[in-house]
Design a protein around this motif. Structure first.
Motif, PDB file in Angstrom:
ATOM      1  N   LEU A 216      17.729 106.217 -21.231  1.00  0.00           N
ATOM      2  CA  LEU A 216      16.891 106.615 -20.109  1.00  0.00           C
ATOM      3  C   LEU A 216      16.982 105.582 -18.998  1.00  0.00           C
ATOM      4  CD1 LEU A 216      14.928 107.325 -22.835  1.00  0.00           C
ATOM      5  CD2 LEU A 216      13.590 108.315 -21.007  1.00  0.00           C
ATOM      6  N   GLN A 217      17.024 106.061 -17.773  1.00  0.00           N
ATOM      7  CA  GLN A 217      16.812 105.200 -16.622  1.00  0.00           C
ATOM      8  C   GLN A 217      15.377 105.432 -16.153  1.00  0.00           C
ATOM      9  OE1 GLN A 217      19.488 104.997 -12.962  1.00  0.00           O
ATOM     10  NE2 GLN A 217      17.637 105.920 -12.118  1.00  0.00           N
ATOM     11  N   ILE A 218      14.582 104.374 -16.142  1.00  0.00           N
ATOM     12  CA  ILE A 218      13.192 104.457 -15.689  1.00  0.00           C
ATOM     13  C   ILE A 218      13.041 103.608 -14.435  1.00  0.00           C
ATOM     14  CG2 ILE A 218      10.782 103.948 -16.251  1.00  0.00           C
ATOM     15  CD1 ILE A 218      11.397 104.509 -19.152  1.00  0.00           C
ATOM     16  N   CYS A 219      12.568 104.226 -13.369  1.00  0.00           N
ATOM     17  CA  CYS A 219      12.492 103.546 -12.074  1.00  0.00           C
ATOM     18  C   CYS A 219      11.137 102.876 -11.854  1.00  0.00           C
ATOM     19  CB  CYS A 219      12.754 104.542 -10.940  1.00  0.00           C
ATOM     20  SG  CYS A 219      14.428 105.215 -10.963  1.00  0.00           S
ATOM     21  N   PHE A 220      11.192 101.635 -11.376  1.00  0.00           N
ATOM     22  CA  PHE A 220      10.003 100.885 -11.005  1.00  0.00           C
ATOM     23  C   PHE A 220      10.042 100.595  -9.504  1.00  0.00           C
ATOM     24  CE2 PHE A 220       9.909 100.336 -15.491  1.00  0.00           C
ATOM     25  CZ  PHE A 220       8.593 100.038 -15.835  1.00  0.00           C
ATOM     26  N   ASP A 221       8.858 100.301  -8.953  1.00  0.00           N
ATOM     27  CA  ASP A 221       8.756  99.965  -7.531  1.00  0.00           C
ATOM     28  C   ASP A 221       8.064  98.623  -7.325  1.00  0.00           C
ATOM     29  OD1 ASP A 221       9.789 102.441  -6.110  1.00  0.00           O
ATOM     30  OD2 ASP A 221       8.338 103.306  -7.487  1.00  0.00           O
ATOM     31  N   GLY A 222       8.107  97.778  -8.339  1.00  0.00           N
ATOM     32  CA  GLY A 222       7.486  96.473  -8.248  1.00  0.00           C
ATOM     33  C   GLY A 222       6.555  96.240  -9.416  1.00  0.00           C
ATOM     34  N   LEU A 223       5.697  95.242  -9.266  1.00  0.00           N
ATOM     35  CA  LEU A 223       4.705  94.953 -10.294  1.00  0.00           C
ATOM     36  C   LEU A 223       3.550  95.955 -10.214  1.00  0.00           C
ATOM     37  CD1 LEU A 223       4.809  91.068 -10.121  1.00  0.00           C
ATOM     38  CD2 LEU A 223       5.572  92.507 -12.022  1.00  0.00           C
ATOM     39  N   GLU A 224       2.574  95.774 -11.072  1.00  0.00           N
ATOM     40  CA  GLU A 224       1.565  96.797 -11.336  1.00  0.00           C
ATOM     41  C   GLU A 224       0.941  97.428 -10.091  1.00  0.00           C
ATOM     42  OE1 GLU A 224      -2.704  96.966 -13.666  1.00  0.00           O
ATOM     43  OE2 GLU A 224      -1.038  95.866 -14.569  1.00  0.00           O
ATOM     44  N   GLU A 225       0.327  96.618  -9.237  1.00  0.00           N
ATOM     45  CA  GLU A 225      -0.387  97.182  -8.092  1.00  0.00           C
ATOM     46  C   GLU A 225       0.534  97.949  -7.164  1.00  0.00           C
ATOM     47  OE1 GLU A 225      -3.272  95.724  -4.371  1.00  0.00           O
ATOM     48  OE2 GLU A 225      -2.560  94.273  -5.866  1.00  0.00           O
ATOM     49  N   ARG A 226       1.670  97.353  -6.838  1.00  0.00           N
ATOM     50  CA  ARG A 226       2.595  98.000  -5.904  1.00  0.00           C
ATOM     51  C   ARG A 226       3.260  99.219  -6.533  1.00  0.00           C
ATOM     52  NH1 ARG A 226       4.380  95.142  -1.611  1.00  0.00           N
ATOM     53  NH2 ARG A 226       4.303  93.206  -2.815  1.00  0.00           N
ATOM     54  N   HIS A 227       3.631  99.108  -7.795  1.00  0.00           N
ATOM     55  CA  HIS A 227       4.271 100.233  -8.471  1.00  0.00           C
ATOM     56  C   HIS A 227       3.348 101.447  -8.477  1.00  0.00           C
ATOM     57  CE1 HIS A 227       6.775 102.395 -11.366  1.00  0.00           C
ATOM     58  NE2 HIS A 227       5.668 102.660 -12.045  1.00  0.00           N
ATOM     59  N   ASN A 228       2.105 101.240  -8.870  1.00  0.00           N
ATOM     60  CA  ASN A 228       1.152 102.356  -8.934  1.00  0.00           C
ATOM     61  C   ASN A 228       0.899 102.957  -7.560  1.00  0.00           C
ATOM     62  OD1 ASN A 228       0.924 102.070 -11.685  1.00  0.00           O
ATOM     63  ND2 ASN A 228      -0.983 100.894 -11.607  1.00  0.00           N
ATOM     64  N   ALA A 229       0.827 102.091  -6.538  1.00  0.00           N
ATOM     65  CA  ALA A 229       0.570 102.585  -5.185  1.00  0.00           C
ATOM     66  C   ALA A 229       1.765 103.373  -4.651  1.00  0.00           C
ATOM     67  CB  ALA A 229       0.250 101.423  -4.257  1.00  0.00           C
ATOM     68  N   THR A 230       2.977 102.886  -4.894  1.00  0.00           N
ATOM     69  CA  THR A 230       4.185 103.552  -4.381  1.00  0.00           C
ATOM     70  C   THR A 230       4.429 104.871  -5.100  1.00  0.00           C
ATOM     71  OG1 THR A 230       5.181 101.418  -3.821  1.00  0.00           O
ATOM     72  CG2 THR A 230       6.660 103.307  -3.962  1.00  0.00           C
ATOM     73  N   LYS A 231       4.276 104.867  -6.400  1.00  0.00           N
ATOM     74  CA  LYS A 231       4.515 106.091  -7.165  1.00  0.00           C
ATOM     75  C   LYS A 231       3.446 107.153  -6.873  1.00  0.00           C
ATOM     76  CE  LYS A 231       8.227 105.692  -9.848  1.00  0.00           C
ATOM     77  NZ  LYS A 231       9.090 105.105  -8.817  1.00  0.00           N
ATOM     78  N   SER A 232       2.216 106.732  -6.649  1.00  0.00           N
ATOM     79  CA  SER A 232       1.112 107.676  -6.330  1.00  0.00           C
ATOM     80  C   SER A 232       1.085 108.847  -7.308  1.00  0.00           C
ATOM     81  CB  SER A 232       1.249 108.197  -4.894  1.00  0.00           C
ATOM     82  OG  SER A 232       1.146 107.144  -3.970  1.00  0.00           O
TER      83      SER A 232
END
Length: 456
Positions: A216-232
Motif C-alpha cells: 500500500l502507498q499511504i499519503c501523509f501531509d505532515g505531522l498530526e495537526e497539519r495532516h488532519n487539517a489538510t486531509k479534512s
C-alpha cells in the motif's frame, strides 16, 4: 558486471578506427575510487574497473587510438568524437519495440481498477477535483470480472492496482471482483493507493487473505495537526493521523508492505523529519516500511487561496534533502540499483495493461480518465485503437539528450508528468555509492531493473 545480453547482441562490438579521436561516451558514468576508475555504461549495464595504464588513457581523453583502448572501444565506453549516441539509443528503442510487438501476446495481465472516485478526504491538491463522483455498480463489477477472465490469457494470473478516489470507500466492490476472480480460477496479487483511514483489524485481515494485497502507498501531509487539517476527513470517528499510524502497524504485522509518502509543499516540508522520527519510533527498522517525500505538483491553491508549490529547483533540492533524512534513518528503500536502457515508460503505453473506471470505461492512464480518453468498455473491449495508440508516442526533450541517464529516461508525449525530471542530483550520488558497493563486493552482480514511472 557483464553487459545486458540482448543489448550487447544487438549493438555488437564497435569497430576500432585508428584515425579517429576517441572520447568517453556521453552515457557512461565515471567514478574515481581508491586509485581506480569505475565506468558504468548506462546503455549496456556493463560495469568496468580500470587501473594503471587504463586510468592514464581515460585521464588523457580525447585522444587518437592507442594500444590499451581495445576493450573500452569494443564495448562502447569510448566512441569517436563525431559519434551520435543519442540517435543510437533512439534507433535501438525502435528496434526493440518492433521486435516486442511481433512476439508479445495480446493478453492483458495488469489492471488498475477504480472501484470509486469518491473519497473521504478533501486534499486541496487532488488532481480529481471537479471529476464526477461515482461508485462502480454491482453489474459493472461483474462485467469487470468477465473482462479480466476473457483477456488474462492461459496462465490465468493478473496483477491489480486499486486506485480511486479512495478504494476502501468501495471495499464491497473489491470483495466482489476478487471473489469473482477466485471462482473463475484466476490467480491475482494486488496493491493499493489509499489514505489508510478506513482500515481496521477486520479489513486488514480481508486485504491479506481475500484481496491478496502485497503493498500500500499511504499519503501523509505532515505531522498530526497539519495532516488532519489538510486531509479534512469527513465522517471522522477519531483522530485520523493516529488512526492511520495504528493501521500501518496492523498492516505491517500482517506482512503487507507499506510506503508512507509525504506530499510536501512550502508550508509542510519541515514536518518530514518529524514524520521520519515518528515512523522510526513506532515501527523500528521494519524492512516492509518505506518513508519518502514527494512534492505536490501543480499550481493548486490551499483553503486560504495560497499557491504553495515551489519552483522546480526548490522541490528538487528538497527531495534530496528530505529523502536523505529517511535514508539515514534506514527508512528509504529503493528497488532500483543502477540506471539502464529502457524502451518503455509506464503501463499507459503497454498493451498488456489497462485502467478500468467506475463506469466500466477503459483508459490508458489512471490520472487521465475523462470521456476524451476512453478507449473502450469492459463489455465491448477496446474500440478506439487510435486513442490507445496515442499513448505510445514518445516525447522528445532536446535538453535531455546529453544527460548521462537519457537511455533510462523514456517519456510519453501524452503523460501529465512528461516534463518532470526523474533523475535528480540525488540520483548521481546514489548511483555512485552503488557502483562503489558493487566494486567493493568483488562479485559479478546483475543490475535489477524496475519500471519507476508508475502510481507509486
Amino acid at each position: 558486471m557483464e553487459p545486458e545480453e540482448k543489448i550487447a547482441k544487438l549493438w555488437g562490438k564497435q569497430q576500432i578506427k585508428h584515425t579517429d579521436t576517441y572520447r568517453l561516451m556521453r552515457y557512461v558514468m565515471r567514478v574515481d575510487h581508491e586509485g581506480n576508475v569505475l565506468l558504468y555504461n548506462v546503455i549496456t549495464s556493463q560495469l568496468a574497473v580500470l587501473e594503471g595504464e587504463e586510468v592514464d588513457i581515460i585521464n588523457s581523453l580525447p585522444v587518437k587510438y592507442i594500444p590499451g583502448m581495445e576493450q573500452l572501444v569494443d564495448n562502447h565506453f569510448l566512441v569517436p568524437e563525431s559519434y551520435d549516441e543519442h540517435q543510437q539509443v533512439v534507433n535501438m528503442r525502435c528496434i526493440f519495440r518492433k521486435l516486442e510487438e511481433a512476439q508479445v501476446s495480446k493478453d492483458i495481465t495488469k489492471y488498475t481498477i477504480l472501484p470509486t472516485t469518491a473519497c473521504n478526504a478533501r486534499c486541496y491538491y487532488c488532481f480529481e477535483q471537479g471529476a464526477k463522483t461515482t461508485k462502480m455498480s454491482k453489474e459493472i463489477a461483474d462485467s469487470v470480472v468477465e473482462f479480466i477472465a476473457s483477456h488474462c490469457g492461459e496462465k490465468k494470473f493478473v496483477r491489480i492496482t486499486w486506485f480511486g478516489g479512495e478504494p476502501t470507500v468501495a471495499s464491497d466492490r473489491i470483495d466482489q471482483i476478487t471473489e469473482g476472480l477466485r471462482l473463475r480460477g484466476i490467480k491475482y496479487l494486488s496493491q493499493m493507493v489509499t489514505n489508510g483511514y478506513l482500515f481496521d483489524e477486520g479489513l486488514v485481515q480481508k486485504a491479506k487473505e481475500k484481496w491478496n494485497l502485497e503493498y500500500l502507498q499511504i499519503c501523509f501531509d505532515g505531522l498530526e495537526e497539519r495532516h488532519n487539517a489538510t486531509k479534512s476527513f469527513v465522517n471522522v470517528r477519531d483522530n485520523p493521523y493516529q488512526r492511520i499510524l495504528r493501521n500501518i502497524g496492523l498492516l505491517l504485522d500482517s506482512g503487507i508492505r507499506v510506503g508512507m509518502r509525504m506530499n510536501f509543499d512550502k508550508a509542510n516540508y519541515q514536518d518530514f523529519g518529524g514524520l521520519v522520527k515518528e515512523a522510526k519510533l513506532r515501527f523500528g527498522d521494519n524492512p516492509n516500511l518505506s518513508v519518502y517525500a514527494f512534492p505536490v505538483i501543480g499550481e493548486y491553491a490551499d483553503k486560504e487561496g495560497n499557491v504553495l508549490h515551489g519552483s522546480e529547483e526548490w522541490f528538487i533540492d528538497k527531495i534530496v534533502e528530505l529523502n536523505n533524512m529517511s535514508r539515514e534513518a534506514g527508512l528509504y528503500h529503493s528497488v532500483k540499483q543502477l540506471p539502464h536502457f529502457r524502451y518503455h515508460c509506464c503501463d499507459a503505453e503497454n498493451d498488456s495493461t489497462v485502467t478500468i473506471t467506475p463506469d466500466g470505461s477503459l483508459v490508458r492512464c489512471c490520472e487521465r480518465f475523462d470521456d476524451t480518453e476512453t478507449t473502450g468498455t469492459v463489455t465491448e473491449g477496446i474500440t478506439d485503437e487510435n486513442r490507445a495508440g496515442a499513448w505510445k508516442i514518445s516525447a522528445d526533450h532536446p535538453k535531455c539528450r546529453d544527460c548521462t541517464f537519457f537511455p533510462d529516461c523514456y517519456r510519453i508525449e501524452k503523460c501529465p508528468a512528461k516534463d518532470r525530471c526523474l533523475f535528480l542530483p540525488e540520483s548521481y550520488r546514489k548511483y555512485t555509492d552503488t557502483i562503489i558497493s558493487l566494486f567493493s563486493s568483488g562479485k559479478n552482480l546483475s543490475n535489477k531493473k524496475e519500471d519507476d514511472c508508475n502510481v507509486f
